[in-house]
Design a protein around this motif. Structure first.
Motif, PDB file in Angstrom:
ATOM      1  N   LEU A 150       0.846  -1.187   0.000  1.00 48.60           N
ATOM      2  CA  LEU A 150       0.000   0.000   0.000  1.00 48.60           C
ATOM      3  C   LEU A 150       0.885   1.243   0.000  1.00 48.60           C
ATOM      4  O   LEU A 150       1.886   1.303   0.717  1.00 48.60           O
ATOM      5  CB  LEU A 150      -0.898  -0.012   1.236  1.00 48.60           C
ATOM      6  CG  LEU A 150      -2.094   0.931   1.267  1.00 48.60           C
ATOM      7  CD1 LEU A 150      -3.071   0.608   0.137  1.00 48.60           C
ATOM      8  CD2 LEU A 150      -2.804   0.816   2.613  1.00 48.60           C
ATOM      9  N   ARG A 151       0.532   2.217  -0.801  1.00 45.74           N
ATOM     10  CA  ARG A 151       1.361   3.418  -0.896  1.00 45.74           C
ATOM     11  C   ARG A 151       1.396   4.168   0.431  1.00 45.74           C
ATOM     12  O   ARG A 151       0.392   4.211   1.156  1.00 45.74           O
ATOM     13  CB  ARG A 151       0.836   4.336  -2.000  1.00 45.74           C
ATOM     14  CG  ARG A 151       1.021   3.746  -3.391  1.00 45.74           C
ATOM     15  CD  ARG A 151       0.949   4.812  -4.466  1.00 45.74           C
ATOM     16  NE  ARG A 151      -0.385   5.386  -4.565  1.00 45.74           N
ATOM     17  CZ  ARG A 151      -1.313   4.983  -5.424  1.00 45.74           C
ATOM     18  NH1 ARG A 151      -1.063   3.979  -6.238  1.00 45.74           N
ATOM     19  NH2 ARG A 151      -2.488   5.576  -5.473  1.00 45.74           N
ATOM     20  N   PRO A 152       2.544   4.779   0.747  1.00 49.27           N
ATOM     21  CA  PRO A 152       2.680   5.476   2.038  1.00 49.27           C
ATOM     22  C   PRO A 152       1.607   6.530   2.279  1.00 49.27           C
ATOM     23  O   PRO A 152       1.126   6.683   3.408  1.00 49.27           O
ATOM     24  CB  PRO A 152       4.079   6.102   1.945  1.00 49.27           C
ATOM     25  CG  PRO A 152       4.834   5.194   1.036  1.00 49.27           C
ATOM     26  CD  PRO A 152       3.828   4.725   0.017  1.00 49.27           C
ATOM     27  N   GLU A 153       1.188   7.253   1.222  1.00 55.85           N
ATOM     28  CA  GLU A 153       0.173   8.288   1.412  1.00 55.85           C
ATOM     29  C   GLU A 153      -1.186   7.695   1.759  1.00 55.85           C
ATOM     30  O   GLU A 153      -2.094   8.407   2.191  1.00 55.85           O
ATOM     31  CB  GLU A 153       0.064   9.180   0.168  1.00 55.85           C
ATOM     32  CG  GLU A 153      -0.421   8.481  -1.082  1.00 55.85           C
ATOM     33  CD  GLU A 153       0.722   7.942  -1.949  1.00 55.85           C
ATOM     34  OE1 GLU A 153       0.492   7.803  -3.166  1.00 55.85           O
ATOM     35  OE2 GLU A 153       1.811   7.690  -1.406  1.00 55.85           O
ATOM     36  N   LYS A 154      -1.324   6.364   1.586  1.00 51.69           N
ATOM     37  CA  LYS A 154      -2.565   5.691   1.969  1.00 51.69           C
ATOM     38  C   LYS A 154      -2.385   4.841   3.231  1.00 51.69           C
ATOM     39  O   LYS A 154      -3.220   4.002   3.551  1.00 51.69           O
ATOM     40  CB  LYS A 154      -3.067   4.828   0.814  1.00 51.69           C
ATOM     41  CG  LYS A 154      -3.484   5.645  -0.402  1.00 51.69           C
ATOM     42  CD  LYS A 154      -4.252   4.818  -1.406  1.00 51.69           C
ATOM     43  CE  LYS A 154      -4.773   5.683  -2.539  1.00 51.69           C
ATOM     44  NZ  LYS A 154      -5.581   4.917  -3.519  1.00 51.69           N
ATOM     45  N   GLY A 155      -1.271   5.077   3.919  1.00 51.41           N
ATOM     46  CA  GLY A 155      -1.040   4.384   5.179  1.00 51.41           C
ATOM     47  C   GLY A 155      -0.124   3.186   5.086  1.00 51.41           C
ATOM     48  O   GLY A 155       0.037   2.442   6.063  1.00 51.41           O
ATOM     49  N   GLY A 156       0.497   2.975   3.940  1.00 50.58           N
ATOM     50  CA  GLY A 156       1.401   1.849   3.772  1.00 50.58           C
ATOM     51  C   GLY A 156       2.784   2.125   4.330  1.00 50.58           C
ATOM     52  O   GLY A 156       3.144   3.270   4.618  1.00 50.58           O
ATOM     53  N   ASP A 157       3.571   1.070   4.461  1.00 51.76           N
ATOM     54  CA  ASP A 157       4.941   1.153   4.972  1.00 51.76           C
ATOM     55  C   ASP A 157       5.848   0.483   3.943  1.00 51.76           C
ATOM     56  O   ASP A 157       5.932  -0.744   3.879  1.00 51.76           O
ATOM     57  CB  ASP A 157       5.038   0.445   6.323  1.00 51.76           C
ATOM     58  CG  ASP A 157       6.406   0.585   6.971  1.00 51.76           C
ATOM     59  OD1 ASP A 157       7.397   0.684   6.227  1.00 51.76           O
ATOM     60  OD2 ASP A 157       6.483   0.557   8.213  1.00 51.76           O
ATOM     61  N   ALA A 158       6.503   1.298   3.108  1.00 53.26           N
ATOM     62  CA  ALA A 158       7.300   0.772   2.002  1.00 53.26           C
ATOM     63  C   ALA A 158       8.433  -0.121   2.488  1.00 53.26           C
ATOM     64  O   ALA A 158       8.710  -1.169   1.892  1.00 53.26           O
ATOM     65  CB  ALA A 158       7.856   1.929   1.172  1.00 53.26           C
ATOM     66  N   ALA A 159       9.073   0.266   3.569  1.00 50.03           N
ATOM     67  CA  ALA A 159      10.203  -0.515   4.073  1.00 50.03           C
ATOM     68  C   ALA A 159       9.731  -1.869   4.608  1.00 50.03           C
ATOM     69  O   ALA A 159      10.360  -2.908   4.364  1.00 50.03           O
ATOM     70  CB  ALA A 159      10.935   0.259   5.171  1.00 50.03           C
ATOM     71  N   ALA A 160       8.609  -1.880   5.323  1.00 46.41           N
ATOM     72  CA  ALA A 160       8.080  -3.137   5.857  1.00 46.41           C
ATOM     73  C   ALA A 160       7.660  -4.070   4.729  1.00 46.41           C
ATOM     74  O   ALA A 160       7.879  -5.284   4.785  1.00 46.41           O
ATOM     75  CB  ALA A 160       6.900  -2.854   6.789  1.00 46.41           C
ATOM     76  N   TRP A 161       7.050  -3.522   3.680  1.00 42.74           N
ATOM     77  CA  TRP A 161       6.637  -4.335   2.541  1.00 42.74           C
ATOM     78  C   TRP A 161       7.858  -4.907   1.822  1.00 42.74           C
ATOM     79  O   TRP A 161       7.893  -6.095   1.475  1.00 42.74           O
ATOM     80  CB  TRP A 161       5.779  -3.511   1.588  1.00 42.74           C
ATOM     81  CG  TRP A 161       5.478  -4.206   0.284  1.00 42.74           C
ATOM     82  CD1 TRP A 161       5.880  -3.825  -0.955  1.00 42.74           C
ATOM     83  CD2 TRP A 161       4.710  -5.406   0.095  1.00 42.74           C
ATOM     84  NE1 TRP A 161       5.420  -4.698  -1.904  1.00 42.74           N
ATOM     85  CE2 TRP A 161       4.692  -5.684  -1.287  1.00 42.74           C
ATOM     86  CE3 TRP A 161       4.042  -6.269   0.969  1.00 42.74           C
ATOM     87  CZ2 TRP A 161       4.036  -6.790  -1.824  1.00 42.74           C
ATOM     88  CZ3 TRP A 161       3.377  -7.370   0.436  1.00 42.74           C
ATOM     89  CH2 TRP A 161       3.382  -7.634  -0.947  1.00 42.74           C
ATOM     90  N   ALA A 162       8.875  -4.082   1.595  1.00 48.76           N
ATOM     91  CA  ALA A 162      10.085  -4.566   0.931  1.00 48.76           C
ATOM     92  C   ALA A 162      10.734  -5.684   1.730  1.00 48.76           C
ATOM     93  O   ALA A 162      11.197  -6.686   1.153  1.00 48.76           O
ATOM     94  CB  ALA A 162      11.072  -3.410   0.733  1.00 48.76           C
ATOM     95  N   ALA A 163      10.763  -5.544   3.041  1.00 47.97           N
ATOM     96  CA  ALA A 163      11.358  -6.575   3.884  1.00 47.97           C
ATOM     97  C   ALA A 163      10.535  -7.860   3.854  1.00 47.97           C
ATOM     98  O   ALA A 163      11.079  -8.970   3.817  1.00 47.97           O
ATOM     99  CB  ALA A 163      11.492  -6.068   5.321  1.00 47.97           C
TER     100      ALA A 163
END
Length: 346
Positions: A320-333
């Motif tokens: 989920l995109r960060p501006e929609k509440g996502g966590d890019a680093a957590a998703w990548a990990a």
């Protein structure tokens, strides 16, 4: 096309408690033939033109939107809002019902009413030229029944035959790669600024999605074990990571944006059973899984994508995109930790 008359099909539907999708498969027919057979007996042929159909669906209020392919079904409860029409592609954008539609595939549409001991179930069902389901809209207890009557009145077609001719189903496009163009693919892949540029790139290079993944290699595309799919669903559930989960067919893509709250696997089915979102995935249909990274202006877009044995895309899952509440680093990990193909035998 069929040795079964419409009356035969209505009798089989009455006798067989199975889902129409399964009954059609057993009969060697497209599901659309079973719905067409009910015209005049609970089904009404309606206009499939998106510009007329979607405003009428929006007027129904809260409904359940269902899109499926051979291996996966997505169901979302909500209201169809913010419809954008187009000759080649259209969309409806809402936090709950978020879809992309390709009008050429919206060929046969029906308003269907089925009454049994539990009451009357109402739905809009749309099929492509081969009679395969493109999208379905199921009314709920809170839906506007007056709007339903208006939909039937305004969209009914003059021709109301209970038989239909369907084209042969188009075969799945097998993986297509051009190894002699892989250097161009890699260079232009790395120059992308938006994920939507990908389809144009591979089309120009005479490849398709799976073919490109197979030849480009890591870090752009990394093969995962088939066990990565149940692992993905379980880890998204456990971590509370927000994702964008895409399920589609030739005519429609439906997207869930959010978490997975309730998992209920059953046999080969991997199920998410949230109050307003259900996902039903045949884990045994998954033949290839890829972790894919595409550059964008907002940073890398990382996805997990699953394909069946014929090379058909089953689903795509993005963070989920960060501006929609996502966590890019957590998703990548999370994606980096999924089992790779070489680890499957360990």
């Amino acid at each position: 096309m069929s040795e079964h008359s419409p009356a035969d099909l209505r009798r089989l539907l009455a006798e067989d408690p199975a889902r129409p999708f399964d009954l059609a498969a057993r009969l060697g027919l497209p599901e659309g033939a079973l719905v067409a057979a009910q015209v005049g007996h609970g089904a009404l042929r309606i206009d499939s033109t998106l510009g007329r159909l979607f405003p009428a669906i929006q007027s129904l209020g809260e409904v359940m939107a269902l899109t499926r392919n051979r291996s996966c079904v997505i169901e979302k409860v909500g209201t169809y809002n913010d419809f954008h029409d187009g000759d080649h592609a259209a969309m409806t954008v809402d936090p709950e019902i978020d879809m992309r539609m390709f009008p050429r595939q919206w060929v046969h549409a029906f308003a269907v009413e089925k009454t049994d001991d539990s009451g009357t179930r109402r739905s809009v069902q749309v099929f492509d030229a081969a009679g395969d389901a493109v999208h379905k809209v199921h009314l709920r207890a809170t839906s506007d029944l007056a709007a339903w009557e208006v939909l039937k009145r305004d969209l009914a077609l003059p021709e109301q035959s209970d038989s239909a001719e369907f084209r042969a189903r188009e075969p799945v496009d097998p993986p297509r790669a051009a190894p002699d163009r892989v250097d161009t693919l890699r260079r232009e892949w790395n120059e992308m600024t938006d994920t939507h540029q990908f389809n144009t790139l591979i089309r120009r290079l005479k490849m398709n999605r799976l073919g490109a993944y197979r030849v480009i290699g890591a870090p752009q595309a990394r093969p995962l074990a088939v066990e990565a799919v149940p692992a993905l669903i379980e880890r998204v559930h456990q971590s509370g990571t927000g994702v964008m989960f895409f399920v589609g067919n030739q005519g429609c893509i439906e997207i869930h944006s959010g978490r997975f709250e309730v998992l209920k696997p059953m046999g080969p089915w991997l199920n998410v059973m949230d109050p307003r979102f259900n996902l039903h995935l045949r884990g045994d249909h998954v033949a290839e899984v890829w972790a894919v990274e595409k550059p964008t202006k907002r940073g890398p877009a990382i996805s997990v994508e699953a394909f069946d044995a014929e090379g058909a895309l089953i689903f795509q899952c993005f963070g989920l995109r960060p501006e929609k509440g996502g966590d890019a680093a957590a998703w990548a990990a999370l994606v980096a930790d999924l089992p790779a193909q070489a680890e499957a035998a360990e």
